[in-house]
Write an enzyme that holds these catalytic residues in place. Structure first.
Site, PDB file in Angstrom:
ATOM      1  N   SER A  45      -5.624   9.890  -4.927  1.00  0.00           N
ATOM      2  CA  SER A  45      -4.476   9.040  -5.286  1.00  0.00           C
ATOM      3  C   SER A  45      -3.863   9.576  -6.587  1.00  0.00           C
ATOM      4  O   SER A  45      -4.354  10.552  -7.150  1.00  0.00           O
ATOM      5  CB  SER A  45      -4.921   7.589  -5.434  1.00  0.00           C
ATOM      6  N   SER A  46      -2.818   8.921  -7.042  1.00  0.00           N
ATOM      7  CA  SER A  46      -2.106   9.338  -8.261  1.00  0.00           C
ATOM      8  C   SER A  46      -1.527  10.743  -8.161  1.00  0.00           C
ATOM      9  O   SER A  46      -1.507  11.487  -9.130  1.00  0.00           O
ATOM     10  CB  SER A  46      -3.002   9.273  -9.509  1.00  0.00           C
TER      11      SER A  46
ATOM     12  N   GLY B 115       1.552  11.366  -7.368  1.00  0.00           N
ATOM     13  CA  GLY B 115       3.000  11.359  -7.564  1.00  0.00           C
ATOM     14  C   GLY B 115       3.727  11.273  -6.239  1.00  0.00           C
ATOM     15  O   GLY B 115       4.875  11.689  -6.120  1.00  0.00           O
ATOM     16  N   LYS B 116       3.050  10.685  -5.250  1.00  0.00           N
ATOM     17  CA  LYS B 116       3.662  10.530  -3.924  1.00  0.00           C
ATOM     18  C   LYS B 116       4.893   9.622  -3.992  1.00  0.00           C
ATOM     19  O   LYS B 116       5.938   9.930  -3.409  1.00  0.00           O
ATOM     20  CB  LYS B 116       2.576   9.949  -3.007  1.00  0.00           C
ATOM     21  N   GLY B 117       4.755   8.525  -4.754  1.00  0.00           N
ATOM     22  CA  GLY B 117       5.882   7.603  -4.916  1.00  0.00           C
ATOM     23  C   GLY B 117       7.046   8.291  -5.608  1.00  0.00           C
ATOM     24  O   GLY B 117       8.211   8.094  -5.248  1.00  0.00           O
TER      25      GLY B 117
ATOM     26  N   GLN C 260      -5.749  21.377   3.839  1.00  0.00           N
ATOM     27  CA  GLN C 260      -6.042  21.591   5.268  1.00  0.00           C
ATOM     28  C   GLN C 260      -6.783  20.396   5.851  1.00  0.00           C
ATOM     29  O   GLN C 260      -6.474  19.922   6.944  1.00  0.00           O
ATOM     30  CB  GLN C 260      -6.929  22.828   5.441  1.00  0.00           C
TER      31      GLN C 260
ATOM     32  N   CYS D   7       9.640 -11.777 -22.337  1.00  0.00           N
ATOM     33  CA  CYS D   7       8.868 -12.799 -21.644  1.00  0.00           C
ATOM     34  C   CYS D   7       7.793 -13.371 -22.561  1.00  0.00           C
ATOM     35  O   CYS D   7       8.111 -14.131 -23.462  1.00  0.00           O
ATOM     36  CB  CYS D   7       8.310 -12.254 -20.336  1.00  0.00           C
ATOM     37  N   LEU D   8       6.528 -12.989 -22.390  1.00  0.00           N
ATOM     38  CA  LEU D   8       5.527 -13.467 -23.336  1.00  0.00           C
ATOM     39  C   LEU D   8       5.975 -13.125 -24.761  1.00  0.00           C
ATOM     40  O   LEU D   8       5.724 -13.884 -25.701  1.00  0.00           O
ATOM     41  CB  LEU D   8       4.164 -12.830 -23.034  1.00  0.00           C
TER      42      LEU D   8
ATOM     43  N   HIS E 152      12.931 -10.363 -17.696  1.00  0.00           N
ATOM     44  CA  HIS E 152      12.446  -8.971 -17.748  1.00  0.00           C
ATOM     45  C   HIS E 152      13.598  -7.987 -17.554  1.00  0.00           C
ATOM     46  O   HIS E 152      13.843  -7.528 -16.445  1.00  0.00           O
ATOM     47  CB  HIS E 152      11.397  -8.747 -16.658  1.00  0.00           C
TER      48      HIS E 152
ATOM     49  N   GLU F 177      13.695  -5.026 -18.209  1.00  0.00           N
ATOM     50  CA  GLU F 177      13.219  -3.689 -17.835  1.00  0.00           C
ATOM     51  C   GLU F 177      13.309  -3.417 -16.337  1.00  0.00           C
ATOM     52  O   GLU F 177      13.232  -2.268 -15.917  1.00  0.00           O
ATOM     53  CB  GLU F 177      11.786  -3.473 -18.344  1.00  0.00           C
TER      54      GLU F 177
END
Ligand code: GLN
Length: 533
Positions: free
Chosen positions: A12-13, A15-17, A192, A381-382, A507, A509
């Site tokens: 995982s991680s 950078g597929k997204g 592979q 927010c917070l 938010h 952001e």
């Protein structure tokens, strides 16, 4: 309709997204209408109940859906605005299947993964098709090929491509090509094997994205091409990016990713128009100024917990021709050693959103330090709730002022539970969520920055500013400058007699884009720059 499914292998991680989002940019700049979405194989109905330690940030959409942070990449890299339909989890799939079973919809059948779960997954894709006028849907499948949870999704996609025709479906598989130091070699075997796993399920990738630390030469490409049964040019190197993630579309364009995909899907378009994107990247990578901004939070060690905030600071930096160096400060450390040690060298302070009482006092100390030392301050927010508590305690002398989230018996509940929350029992999807309008006071700094008195921003909270304290706080120089249209909910506070002190209940952001930075972030970075001078 054309479909691209993005899977990942090896680890995982990868950078597929990011690769999926970058492909979205390229196709959109070719003039296509692109819709991006994510399928997550975990059993949570949505990531809203997960800790940032598990999952990084929860990204909130206009309609209030609490989703995977990859949807943030999608919205930043393409112009699409996503909805609840665009983040499907196994939790949702099983929830629907079980509801149907209880209703008797399956008419006595034994309910099974194939066909009932796979049908449910395919149905979601068809529902998305009905909901959009896009030319192309890019769907990223979370997790790693070979995971047990992911199998129903891959089987559903295998069936789906037969239903809609192979010519309309492309599979892009992201893998890792590791460098083995001792052998001084890049290794193709993990790729592979992960492609073999996919093919076992009946999916053959059309493009393989090879994430690697080092450039991938033709020999490696040829090898992957041969073992994985794809053309050498469809082996697309995705080498670690040094400068900015926004370079990803440009790097993948250099490797012809978009033309390979378009050829595969029979899409005829002009070359992508990347001028604006290149200019933006150039502003990010080669800025004139540098400024240090302290982000004081409790998930500071995690790269992904405040992802959208960090990205928004980068966007705002680019707009100010400035590199924003983010100094991540653990509020627990401030509690232990005081704020000065950590804040004396930063040009501005940002307090992000959060839940739970760990680190709260450290955030209050940081806010007091910023307020009293004229350091630009931005609370989110917070962060707005903290700014209110701090002001009540230290500027108004309301001893013990607090939020009832952290101190239910506080003598001064300056932040309290939203009325609508009092009856809520379940934790999932029950906050005040999604886009709500706010009215801003004319002449406030926020209204000036927005250039408008009405804004629409995304929310995710249970607690609110207690307006019983409004007059008392305002007497000491605090201003409630933004509220819900009916005036009941506090949305923005400011301290006018301060170089820059803005805190918001929403938010911002989640709406900043690299080519269109959010006005409050832009103003905040400008104030930081001014302070540094
Ligand atoms: N915990 C606070 C609330 O629920 C703030 C939430 C947040 O920062 N997203 O209101």
């Amino acid at each position: 309709m054309k479909y691209i499914f993005v899977t990942g292998g090896v680890v995982s991680s990868l950078g597929k997204g990011l690769a999926a989002a970058a492909l979205g940019t390229l196709l959109e700049q070719r003039g296509l209408k692109v819709l991006m979405q994510k399928f997550d194989p975990y059993l949570n109905v949505d990531p809203g109940t997960m800790s940032p330690f598990q999952h990084g940030e929860v990204y909130v959409l206009d309609d209030g859906a609490e989703t995977d942070l990859d949807l943030g990449h999608y919205e930043r890299f393409t112009s699409g605005r996503l909805s609840q339909l665009n983040n499907l989890t196994s939790g949702q799939v099983y929830e629907n299947v079980i509801k149907k079973e209880r209703r008797g919809d399956y008419l006595g059948a034994t309910v099974q993964v194939i066909p009932h779960v796979t049908d449910e997954i395919k149905q979601r894709i068809y529902d998305v098709v009905d909901s959009t006028d896009a030319d192309i849907i890019i769907t990223e499948i979370g997790g790693t090929t070979g995971d047990i949870e992911g199998l129903p999704f891959l089987e559903a996609l295998r069936q789906f491509k037969d239903e809609v025709g192979h010519e309309n479906v492309a599979f892009m598989h992201a893998t890792l090509v590791p460098f083995i130091k001792a052998a001084e070699e890049l290794k193709t075997k993990p790729t592979q094997q992960s492609v073999a796993k996919l093919r076992e399920i009946g999916i053959a990738p059309d493009v393989i994205i090879c994430r690697s630390e080092f450039p991938i030469d033709n020999e490696i490409k040829r090898k992957i091409s041969m073992f994985c049964n794809i053309k050498p040019e469809a082996v697309v190197p995705f080498v670690d990016i040094q400068g900015s993630i926004y370079e990803a579309p440009l790097k993948l364009y250099d490797q012809n990713l978009d033309s390979i995909i378009c050829a595969r899907l029979g899409l005829e378009t002009a070359e992508p128009d990347l001028i604006e994107w290149r200019n933006m990247v150039d502003r990010i990578v080669n800025p004139t100024h540098t400024v240090k901004i302290g982000v004081v939070g409790k998930y500071i060690e995690l790269q992904d917990a405040y992802k959208s905030i960090y990205e928004s600071l980068t966007h705002a930096g680019a707009a100010n021709d400035t590199k924003v160096e983010i100094v991540r400060i653990d509020s627990g450390d401030i509690e232990e050693h005081g704020p000065k040690k950590y804040l004396k060298d930063v040009a501005a302070v940002l307090i992000p959103g959060g839940f739970g009482d760990r680190g709260i006092e450290g955030k209050i100390m940081a806010t007091q330090y910023a307020r009293e030392n004229d350091i630009p301050f931005f609370g989110i927010c917070l962060g707005m709730q903290i700014a209110t508590i701090e002001f009540a305690r230290n500027a108004c002398g309301l001893i013990g002022a607090h939020s009832t989230e952290f101190e239910p018996q506080t003598p001064h509940p300056v932040i309290c539970l939203l009325e609508e929350q009092k009856e809520v029992e379940n934790m999932g999807a029950t906050m005040r969520l999604g886009t709500w309008e706010a009215k801003l006071a004319s002449g406030s700094r926020s209204a000036d920055l927005y250039g408008s008195n009405t804004v629409n921003e995304r929310h995710r909270h249970r607690y609110e500013f207690n307006q019983n304290y409004k007059t008392q706080l305002e007497e000491k120089g605090f201003r409630l400058v933004g509220t819900s249209p009916d005036g009941l909910l506090g949305e923005i506070i400011e301290i006018p007699d301060h170089p820059f002190f803005i805190a918001v209940q929403f938010h911002p952001e989640f709406q900043s884009k690299p080519t269109k930075p959010h006005p409050l972030f832009k103003g905040f970075v400008a104030a930081a720059l001014e302070n540094r001078k």
